[in-house]
Design a protein around this motif. Structure first.
Motif, PDB file in Angstrom:
ATOM      1  N   THR A 150       0.830  -1.208   0.000  1.00 16.56           N
ATOM      2  CA  THR A 150       0.000   0.000   0.000  1.00 16.56           C
ATOM      3  C   THR A 150       0.863   1.256   0.000  1.00 16.56           C
ATOM      4  OG1 THR A 150      -1.649  -1.225   1.253  1.00 16.56           O
ATOM      5  CG2 THR A 150      -1.875   1.157   1.204  1.00 16.56           C
ATOM      6  N   GLY A 151       0.651   2.100  -1.007  1.00 12.73           N
ATOM      7  CA  GLY A 151       1.378   3.360  -1.076  1.00 12.73           C
ATOM      8  C   GLY A 151       2.806   3.253  -1.555  1.00 12.73           C
ATOM      9  N   HIS A 152       3.216   2.099  -2.108  1.00 16.65           N
ATOM     10  CA  HIS A 152       4.613   1.944  -2.500  1.00 16.65           C
ATOM     11  C   HIS A 152       4.800   1.878  -4.018  1.00 16.65           C
ATOM     12  CE1 HIS A 152       6.696   1.315   1.393  1.00 16.65           C
ATOM     13  NE2 HIS A 152       5.487   0.970   1.803  1.00 16.65           N
ATOM     14  N   ARG A 153       4.103   0.962  -4.701  1.00 16.02           N
ATOM     15  CA  ARG A 153       4.347   0.771  -6.130  1.00 16.02           C
ATOM     16  C   ARG A 153       3.085   0.274  -6.804  1.00 16.02           C
ATOM     17  NH1 ARG A 153       7.831  -4.388  -8.157  1.00 16.02           N
ATOM     18  NH2 ARG A 153       6.787  -4.679 -10.159  1.00 16.02           N
ATOM     19  N   THR A 154       2.829   0.773  -8.027  1.00 21.62           N
ATOM     20  CA  THR A 154       1.689   0.339  -8.819  1.00 21.62           C
ATOM     21  C   THR A 154       2.165  -0.075 -10.207  1.00 21.62           C
ATOM     22  OG1 THR A 154       0.444   2.121  -7.742  1.00 21.62           O
ATOM     23  CG2 THR A 154      -0.658   0.920  -9.511  1.00 21.62           C
ATOM     24  N   ASP A 155       1.812  -1.295 -10.621  1.00 26.18           N
ATOM     25  CA  ASP A 155       1.997  -1.704 -12.010  1.00 26.18           C
ATOM     26  C   ASP A 155       0.686  -1.489 -12.748  1.00 26.18           C
ATOM     27  OD1 ASP A 155       4.607  -2.409 -11.558  1.00 26.18           O
ATOM     28  OD2 ASP A 155       4.214  -4.555 -11.389  1.00 26.18           O
ATOM     29  N   LEU A 156       0.771  -1.010 -14.001  1.00 24.38           N
ATOM     30  CA  LEU A 156      -0.412  -0.657 -14.781  1.00 24.38           C
ATOM     31  C   LEU A 156      -0.358  -1.362 -16.132  1.00 24.38           C
ATOM     32  CD1 LEU A 156      -0.147   3.196 -14.168  1.00 24.38           C
ATOM     33  CD2 LEU A 156      -1.656   1.648 -12.942  1.00 24.38           C
ATOM     34  N   TRP A 157      -1.478  -2.011 -16.494  1.00 25.82           N
ATOM     35  CA  TRP A 157      -1.567  -2.747 -17.750  1.00 25.82           C
ATOM     36  C   TRP A 157      -2.817  -2.309 -18.495  1.00 25.82           C
ATOM     37  CZ3 TRP A 157       2.655  -5.774 -18.649  1.00 25.82           C
ATOM     38  CH2 TRP A 157       3.438  -6.099 -17.530  1.00 25.82           C
ATOM     39  N   LEU A 158      -2.682  -2.119 -19.823  1.00 26.56           N
ATOM     40  CA  LEU A 158      -3.770  -1.566 -20.628  1.00 26.56           C
ATOM     41  C   LEU A 158      -4.078  -2.484 -21.804  1.00 26.56           C
ATOM     42  CD1 LEU A 158      -5.374   1.163 -20.420  1.00 26.56           C
ATOM     43  CD2 LEU A 158      -3.947   1.965 -22.319  1.00 26.56           C
ATOM     44  N   ALA A 159      -5.369  -2.704 -22.069  1.00 30.91           N
ATOM     45  CA  ALA A 159      -5.817  -3.481 -23.225  1.00 30.91           C
ATOM     46  C   ALA A 159      -6.899  -2.701 -23.963  1.00 30.91           C
ATOM     47  CB  ALA A 159      -6.345  -4.845 -22.792  1.00 30.91           C
TER      48      ALA A 159
END
Length: 714
Positions: free
Chosen positions: A253-262
């Protein structure tokens, strides 16, 4: 498991031999038996704690006074910003006197859509109190379909925050299709069109896989479309502009976000082909679509206090951070806490909300150049939350300050000053005459020399900190976790305390997000002891500057903040007169085995790592109390009020149970009052609860603080 004592004298639990050896160090745990919430031994122990609590609480002279005051302050309609669908506005409202918010819809004719009066009278779509008059059921989340015909609603009962996800008709409330069981705060992302399918997430390993599922409403048929790579990550899902499927995976929580788009225009919805928008960098990023087809990203990547970037997924296959365009740069003196793309009369624009030490400022920027256009004239010094945009460019945002209950602001296109929505709320809490509350920022130096700010509120008219100041009963609150900033919205509890003659202070300690990502990381993991040192320094500073004496000071914190105040009090037993620790973490050797602790190793570290373990044990309140029971028997810590909730699936009520036992053992049997009290509730959890139960909890906690600090009320 307990010794019998005379009435009015603390009952000290008998320890049970349990010792772990971690990294060559013996770790005693004599109250591990209290981790079993429904054992006969634990139930008997809780009964004794309940009798003990009732005896003490009956002596708190401001208990009823504070309860009446808090009830009066919350007796107003409480709205959330509306979500627009064709011909309708959806939002929640908690009417004055109601126990829970209900989901309502404003039907809107095309000519009336977006009008200031909300398009007529709202109609209730779902009311948890109608379904469950006991008040145990809460509406946890909701999402209307793109055409507004259906609504996905999530409810849970008894505070466990794991309940059912169901689809109902917006016009009748009738269920459509089978319910998804055992879902915890799932994101719901509807497919466009009339196919009647949606994506949702499983966060807890149900069905053997944590990830994103596509579900057909009619028969409940499901397809897994994204599986989480790690066991400690949190998935999320959204459909942007009816075209782009966005899957997020949070690593701590609050550290890192990976984002994937289709792209749902080219990919089958059950077999999307994902492209990386952000994968790998240690950055927290949020994505929102703009009216121009561009995706806007609020990110900590190369910007500890956050900036806004943009990328156009329709014109390029390369979407990684190296292809982002910066739109709004980082402000080194304020944290960018919220943003909202919208269509202005001059073209695509961004509402940007920044926060300085808990106070929000909002401004409109050009979405292409990033240049500021104008500031939004807010009603006062408070907190802005949840901005959303209507199709015509009208903005809706929540606003509250210390003396003003939350209202929804409506800002039409091209305007600088918003009005209230709905314009005519009801209830005694909506008076235009707010009490006069002063706000003062003072500074202290922590153990390592870092300057830490403290915000002090006062409604008494007394002078501030000076040679001739008048010390008074003071609550010092801190949280210091997960990068969350302290923002100064409305709290009926805080205002009741201020109006009764007390002071309220907030220590902006490291570990929180008050000064951006670096401030968070400097007080997390192996650096968490710094947050404790910051709080100790803040308490010392308030006393030294004359805001209060030690006998007038009570520390207050909940959840991660409960851990912090307990750690400070066990490190410095002379620090203050009292401590309120609500649903706290306490046993940091075993926190990963209880509640959601396994998800928080990025925030606190893990006992499996020797260096992390050393840091955890340096401040673990439970073990500090156990150690003092051995080394300095009879040591009196500040008076401690612990609250625990039997349905708590986040921090787990075993923490306050074990902490209470350890504090009682540390104090021994001397004295005429218990060293620690446990206010224990059933059928509630860590999150929302019925208003009457929330008022009772708040009044009791602050009546305890008043009793221990000498607040007499007025």
């Amino acid at each position: 498991m307990v010794r019998n004592r005379a009435p009015g004298v603390a009952v000290v639990p008998e320890p049970v031999s349990a010792v772990d050896t971690l990294h060559g160090r013996p770790v005693p745990d004599p109250y591990r038996w209290l981790e079993t919430s429904d054992s006969p031994e634990t139930l008997r122990w809780l009964e004794e704690r309940g009798r003990e609590y009732d005896r003490e609480a009956s002596t708190w002279h401001l208990r009823e006074h504070l309860a009446r005051r808090i009830r009066a302050l919350v007796a107003t309609d409480l709205w959330t910003p509306p979500v627009h669908r064709p011909g309708a506005l959806f939002c929640t409202v908690r009417p004055a006197g109601s126990e829970h918010p209900r989901l309502v819809v404003f039907p809107a004719s095309p000519e009336a859509r977006g009008s200031a009066d909300g398009c007529g009278e709202p109609r209730t779509v779902y009311d948890p109190c109608a379904e469950d008059p006991t008040g145990r059921t809460t509406l946890d989340a909701w999402e209307p379909s793109p055409d507004g015909v259906l609504v996905a609603v999530q409810t849970s009962s008894g505070g466990v925050e794991r309940g059912g996800l169901r689809v109902i008709r917006a016009d009748t409330g009738a269920p459509v299709g089978p319910t998804v069981p055992k879902v915890r705060y799932s994101h719901v992302a509807w497919l466009p069109g009339t196919e009647r399918s949606f994506y949702y997430v499983r966060r807890d390993g149900a069905q053997g896989v944590r990830g994103v599922w596509l579900r057909r409403v009619a028969d409940g048929a499901e397809t897994l479309v994204y599986s989480c790579a790690g066991t400690g990550t949190v998935p999320g899902v959204r459909v942007l502009d009816g075209r782009w499927l966005l899957v997020t995976e949070g690593h701590g929580t609050g550290h890192r976000t990976d984002l994937w788009l289709a792209d749902l225009r080219t990919d089958p919805p059950e077999k999307p082909v994902f492209r990386a928008l952000q994968a790998g960098p240690e950055a927290e990023t949020e994505v929102r679509p703009g009216p121009d087809g561009v995706l806007y990203l609020r990110t900590t990547l190369d910007a500890p206090r956050r900036r806004v970037c943009a990328v156009d997924p329709g014109t390029s296959d390369e979407l990684g951070p190296e292809h982002w365009r910066e739109v709004v740069a980082e402000d080194p003196g304020a944290t960018l806490d919220a943003f909202c793309p919208f269509r202005s009369p001059d073209g695509p624009a961004l509402l940007v909300v920044r926060t300085r030490l808990g106070i929000s400022a909002a401004a409109v920027h050009d979405a292409v150049t990033g240049a500021p256009s104008h500031r939004v004239e807010l009603p006062g010094e408070g907190m802005v939350s949840g901005p959303v945009a209507a199709p015509d460019g009208t903005l809706y945002l929540g606003y509250a300050d210390v003396a003003t209950q939350q209202r929804v602001l409506r800002l039409p296109p091209g305007r600088h000053r918003p009005g209230f929505w709905p314009p005519e709320p009801s209830g005694p809490g909506t008076s235009n005459t707010a009490p006069a509350v002063t706000r003062t920022v003072v500074w202290c130096r922590s153990e390592d020399g870092t300057r830490v700010p403290i915000t002090v509120f006062d409604a008494s008219g007394r002078p501030g900190a000076s040679d001739d100041s008048d010390p008074g009963p003071t609550l010092l609150h801190a949280y210091g976790g997960f990068g969350r900033p302290r923002q100064f919205g409305f709290s009926a509890t805080v205002l009741a305390w201020l109006l009764s003659g007390g002071r309220y202070a907030v220590a902006h300690v490291r570990g929180g997000g008050d000064a951006g990502r670096r401030w968070h990381l400097e007080g997390s993991g192996r650096h968490k002891p710094r947050a404790v040192q910051d709080l100790v320094a803040a308490a010392d500073a308030l006393v030294s500057a004359g805001w209060c004496t030690r006998a007038q000071l009570c520390l207050s914190g909940g959840s991660a903040g409960g851990l912090l105040v307990l750690a400070a009090a066990t490190a410095r037993p002379d620090l203050c007169a009292a401590v309120i620790a609500s649903a706290p973490l306490a046993d940091m050797a075993r926190f990963e085995r209880m509640g959601l602790g396994r998800m928080w190793t990025r925030e606190f570290g893990t006992a499996a790592d020797p260096d992390d373990f050393a840091a955890l044990m340096s401040y673990s309140p439970y073990h500090r109390a156990l150690d003092s029971a051995v080394r300095t028997p009879g040591l009196r810590h500040p008076s401690v009020l612990l609250t625990g909730f039997d349905g708590d699936t986040r921090t787990d009520a075993a923490h306050p149970r074990k902490m209470c036992a350890a504090l009682l053992a540390a104090a021994g049997t001397d004295g005429d009052r218990p060293a620690a009290l446990l206010r224990y509730e059933r059928d509630v959890g860590h999150g929302p609860r019925a208003v009457s139960r929330a008022v009772g909890l708040a009044a009791d906690a602050h009546a305890f603080a008043a009793h221990r600090t000498g607040l007499t009320g007025r």
